[in-house]
Design a protein around this motif. Structure first.
Motif, short mmCIF file in Angstrom:
data_model
loop_
_atom_site.label_atom_id
_atom_site.label_comp_id
_atom_site.label_asym_id
_atom_site.label_seq_id
_atom_site.Cartn_x
_atom_site.Cartn_y
_atom_site.Cartn_z
N UNK A 64 -4.28 50.21 15.84
CA UNK A 64 -3.43 51.27 16.39
C UNK A 64 -1.96 50.97 16.14
N UNK A 65 -1.59 49.69 16.23
CA UNK A 65 -0.18 49.30 16.12
C UNK A 65 0.22 48.82 14.73
N UNK A 66 -0.57 49.15 13.71
CA UNK A 66 -0.23 48.63 12.38
C UNK A 66 1.12 49.16 11.88
N UNK A 67 1.51 50.38 12.30
CA UNK A 67 2.79 50.95 11.91
C UNK A 67 3.79 50.98 13.06
N UNK A 68 3.46 50.31 14.15
CA UNK A 68 4.33 50.30 15.33
C UNK A 68 5.24 49.09 15.25
N UNK A 69 6.48 49.32 14.82
CA UNK A 69 7.40 48.21 14.58
C UNK A 69 7.83 47.50 15.85
N UNK A 70 7.79 48.23 16.99
CA UNK A 70 8.20 47.59 18.24
C UNK A 70 7.08 46.83 18.92
#
Length: 406
Positions: free
Chosen positions: A155-161
Motif C-alpha cells: 500500500x505504501x510503495x508510493x507513499x514517500x512519507x
C-alpha cells in the motif's frame, strides 16, 4: 500668398480649437475616473470581506466546471507527479511524525479525567501525565506498525512519507514500534496498580486489541473496511472509560458503575476520532484499490464519501444536543461544544470543494489536508467537552456551598 496665409491661420485656429476640446475632454475623463475610483475605494473598504468570499466561491464554481469538462488523462502524467516531486524532505518528515494525530491520545485522556473530576472532584496531575506519556507511546506503536504492515502489502510503495520508506529499514521500524508498545503498556499497567483499579486494565487491553486487529496480520480488518468501527470502540468507550476509572477515587470507582455522562462523552470522542481515520483515506483511494484494501472510500467513492462526512458532522452535533436534552451531559458541555460549529462546517466545505480533484485531476494533495482539519475539529471538540465537564463541577460546588436562606 494672402490666400495661403489665410488658410494657414484658419488651420492653426482649427488645430488650437481641437486641442482645447481634447484637453477639456481629457480633464473630464480624469475627474470622472477619480470620482469613480473614490466611490470604488469606499465600496471596497466597506464590503471587502464580502467581495473576497464571493470571489472565492465564484473561483471554486468556475474551477469545478472546468475540471468536469477536462478528461482525466490530460492531467494524469503531469499534475500528480509534479506535486509529489515538489514536496520537500522536511515536509515528508513532518508528515511521517504525524504530530497532530497524537491528539487521539490527548483527547480521550482529558475527557475521561474531566468526567472523573465531575463525578468525584478528584484530579491527579501525576497520574494524568504518566497516562499521557504512556498513551503517546501506544499511538506511536500504532503509527509505526501501520507503516510496516502497509509496506509489506504494498500500500505504501508510493507513499514517500512512510517511515519505512524514509528510514529505509523495515526491521528497525518494526522493533521500534513494539518497543513503544511495551513501554506504553507498562506505564498504563503501573498506573492502574498504583491507583488500585485493575478494572481499567480490561478496557485498555480491549482498546489495544482493537488497534492490533485493525492493522496486524493475520486479521488486518482495516482491509475489510472495518477500521472506523474499531477506531470508534478503541478511542471512545474503551479508552475514555478506562481513563475515567483511573482518575477516580480507588474505593469509589472500583464499585461505582460507569455513568451516563462518561458513556455519552466517550461516544462523541469515538465519533470525532473515527472521522479522522475516514478522511485520511481520501488521498489514498487509488493505492488502496491496487492492493485490494477495501476502505469505506474505496467502496463508496469520493463523492459519496463527502456526503458521509457531511452526515457524520451533522450527527455529531445532533448527538450533542440529544445528550444535553436527556441531561446525560451538563449544559456547559453543550454550549462550549457548540462553539466548534465553524470548524465542523470547515471540514464539510473543504471535503465537498476538493474531493473532485482526485477523480478529475488525479491530484491527491488538494484533499490531503482533510484529515488535519478533522484533527482540529477532534481536538477543539474534545477540549470543549472536557472544559464543559470541569465548569459543571465548579458550578455544582459553588451552588452546593451556598447557605440556604430560611
Amino acid at each position: 500668398m494672402a490666400a495661403t496665409s489665410c488658410n494657414f491661420t484658419q488651420a492653426s485656429g482649427f488645430n488650437k480649437l481641437q486641442e482645447q476640446l481634447q484637453l477639456q475632454s481629457y480633464f473630464k475623463r480624469q475627474c470622472h475616473q477619480r470620482s469613480a475610483f473614490g466611490v470604488e475605494k469606499v465600496f471596497h473598504r466597506r464590503y471587502r470581506g464580502w467581495l473576497q468570499v464571493e470571489r472565492w466561491h465564484r473561483y471554486q464554481h468556475v474551477s469545478c466546471a472546468r475540471v468536469e469538462e477536462l478528461a482525466p488523462s490530460v492531467f494524469e502524467e503531469n499534475v500528480g507527479e509534479e506535486t509529489e516531486e515538489d514536496i520537500s524532505k522536511e515536509t515528508l518528515i513532518w508528515r511521517a511524525i504525524k504530530l497532530p494525530i497524537y491528539s487521539v491520545a490527548f483527547v480521550p485522556l482529558t475527557v475521561g479525567s474531566a468526567a472523573a473530576y465531575l463525578q468525584t472532584g478528584i484530579f491527579s496531575a501525576r497520574c494524568y501525565f504518566v497516562l499521557l506519556a504512556s498513551s503517546v507511546l501506544v499511538i506511536t506503536w500504532l503509527n509505526l506498525s501501520n507503516d510496516v504492515y502497509d509496506f509489506d502489502t504494498g500500500v505504501d510503495k508510493n507513499k514517500k512519507e512512510s517511515v519505512v520508506n524514509l528510514v529505509g529499514s523495515r526491521t528497525g521500524t518494526f522493533i521500534a514500534a513494539y518497543l513503544c508498545l511495551a513501554l506504553g503498556f507498562t506505564g498504563l499497567t503501573w498506573t492502574a496498580i498504583v491507583e488500585r483499579n485493575l478494572r481499567s486494565i480490561l478496557f485498555l487491553v480491549c482498546a489495544i486489541i482493537c488497534g492490533y486487529i485493525y492493522q496486524c496480520p493475520p486479521f488486518r480488518l482495516s482491509y475489510q473496511g472495518l477500521g472506523e468501527p474499531l477506531c470508534f470502540a478503541a478511542f471512545g468507550p474503551f479508552a475514555t472509560s478506562a481513563f475515567y476509572l483511573l482518575h477516580g477515587n480507588a474505593s469509589a470507582m472500583n464499585h461505582f458503575p460507569l455513568s451516563g455522562t462518561v458513556l455519552s462523552a466517550s461516544i462523541l470522542v469515538g465519533f470525532t476520532t473515527s472521522l479522522i481515520l475516514f478522511c485520511s483515506h481520501f488521498h489514498q483511494v487509488e493505492g488502496d484499490k491496487e492492493v485490494g484494501k477495501m476502505s469505506p472510500l474505496v467502496r463508496l467513492g469520493t463523492k459519496k464519501g463527502a456526503e458521509v462526512v457531511k452526515g457524520a458532522v451533522l450527527m455529531l452535533y445532533a448527538l450533542l444536543v440529544a445528550f444535553g436534552l436527556s441531561k446525560a451531559l451538563p449544559l456547559p458541555c453543550i454550549f462550549l461544544c457548540a462553539l466548534t460549529l465553524p470548524m465542523g462546517n470547515l471540514v464539510v466545505r473543504f471535503v465537498e470543494d476538493n474531493h473532485k480533484a482526485i477523480v478529475f485531476l488525479q491530484d491527491k494533495n488538494k484533499i490531503f489536508m482533510a484529515k488535519y482539519f478533522c484533527v482540529r475539529l477532534h481536538a477543539l471538540f474534545g477540549v470543549a467537552l472536557a472544559l464543559g465537564l470541569v465548569v459543571a463541577r465548579m458550578l455544582r460546588t459553588t451552588f452546593a456551598s451556598r447557605p440556604i436562606l430560611s
